[in-house]
Design a protein around this motif. Structure first.
Motif, PDB file in Angstrom:
ATOM      1  N   TYR A  76       1.564   8.915  -3.488  1.00  7.28           N
ATOM      2  CA  TYR A  76       1.767   7.982  -3.054  1.00  7.28           C
ATOM      3  C   TYR A  76       0.452   6.406  -4.048  1.00  7.28           C
ATOM      4  O   TYR A  76      -0.406   6.697  -3.610  1.00  7.28           O
TER       5      TYR A  76
ATOM      6  N   PRO B 281       0.698  -1.207   0.294  1.00 10.26           N
ATOM      7  CA  PRO B 281       0.318  -0.223  -0.075  1.00 10.26           C
ATOM      8  C   PRO B 281       0.700   1.080   0.008  1.00 10.26           C
ATOM      9  O   PRO B 281       1.653   1.601   1.133  1.00 10.26           O
ATOM     10  N   GLY B 282       0.759   1.989  -0.987  1.00  8.59           N
ATOM     11  CA  GLY B 282       1.009   3.312  -1.553  1.00  8.59           C
ATOM     12  C   GLY B 282       2.633   3.509  -1.114  1.00  8.59           C
ATOM     13  O   GLY B 282       3.194   3.852  -0.765  1.00  8.59           O
ATOM     14  N   ALA B 283       4.148   2.280  -1.477  1.00 13.08           N
ATOM     15  CA  ALA B 283       5.017   1.774  -1.314  1.00 13.08           C
ATOM     16  C   ALA B 283       5.258   2.612  -2.547  1.00 13.08           C
ATOM     17  O   ALA B 283       6.549   3.179  -2.157  1.00 13.08           O
ATOM     18  N   PHE B 284       5.015   3.034  -3.531  1.00 15.98           N
ATOM     19  CA  PHE B 284       5.583   3.925  -4.495  1.00 15.98           C
ATOM     20  C   PHE B 284       5.471   5.323  -4.578  1.00 15.98           C
ATOM     21  O   PHE B 284       4.138   6.157  -5.004  1.00 15.98           O
TER      22      PHE B 284
END
Lengths: 183, 183
Positions: B161, B151-154
């Protein structure tokens, strides 16, 4: 000093690792990976390789000591560079003779606090061996969820190919919770 | 020579990278990461950092050239050390001017064949940006599945995100299929 849930008689001191901790760290690392049941490192990894990984300049390394004896260690670092560096990664090792003492949780709580202090938005474990039930139970109680399953990704010394899990938890939510508590 | 699905006029030569390919690789790498939409590397990464990663001794690097011009590159390596080294990891880059030519698929097919030849049992992508629909579609058609969502890792340069996927495919099954075909 941090008192673990194992009882008031067990007090741990957590601190950043120093160069003089290398022997203690290697003793723990060697014993943990020799079993080939929780970490991907080759069970016969050399001291140099192990320490090059665990004490890598990109990671912060901490140790936990009791009465001056180092019995646990963890590392904390960005899980990815650049545009993924807001997610932390961490790894924990407890001396086999100390397992079940609550030190894993003590280190994990310290690690989550450090990760928040450093501004990470989340924490990810890339490779939790599915048969490592104690660790999985601990991470779940600490807010981590399994967000991925890697089929047969770990070659367990006794059980052969078993799955590994990717576990993840947000830290951003906790920060808000902390703020609410303080307001 | 490998002919892509784009038509018989497009013939690619794939080969292991040589030291003399560094300039070409850096040109592609720089253009791809500058957009900040598919790879975690900092969009302003230095040439030295980029090449240290892409040409790391633990990875095999290949280039794809057409009429003597290198327009794509990929790396293939174990995703983990020791007890996780049976799962491969790979990363692919195509010069932006060449995207849509089918070169991604040509390189991926070459990469899967190389991974099988080297004895890997599976292949894992650790970080496929969820908004990179073209890549996800390609990997799905090549047998990869999303086995995890981060989740939202990039931190996407334009979109903020966004999630990243872990994608995975077995190679063991294909080996059996190959064997059945040959028997």
């Amino acid at each position: 000093m941090i008192r673990s849930s194992a009882g008031p008689s067990v007090a741990w001191k957590l601190r950043p690792a120093a160069a003089s901790d290398s022997d203690s760290i290697w003793t723990i690392f060697k014993a943990v990976v020799a079993r080939g049941d929780t970490y991907v490192f080759a069970p016969d990894i050399s001291r140099d390789e192990a320490l090059a990984y665990w004490l890598h300049p990109s990671a912060r390394c901490y140790v936990a000591e009791r009465e001056g004896v180092v019995l646990g260690t963890y590392v904390l670092k960005p899980n990815q560079p650049g545009l993924g560096a807001h997610v932390a990664n961490a790894a924990f090792m407890v001396a086999p003779t100390t397992q079940g003492s609550g030190l894993g949780r003590v280190m994990a709580e310290h690690c989550l606090a450090e990760a928040r202090r450093l501004g990470f938005r989340a924490m990810q474990f890339n490779f939790v061996v599915s048969t490592n039930e104690r660790a999985i139970r601990l991470w779940r109680t600490m807010g981590f969820e399994v967000v991925g399953t890697l089929p047969g990704a770990f070659k367990h010394t006794e059980k052969g190919y078993v799955d590994a899990y990717v576990m993840f938890r947000s830290l951003a939510g906790d920060v808000s919770a902390d703020r609410r508590t303080c307001s």
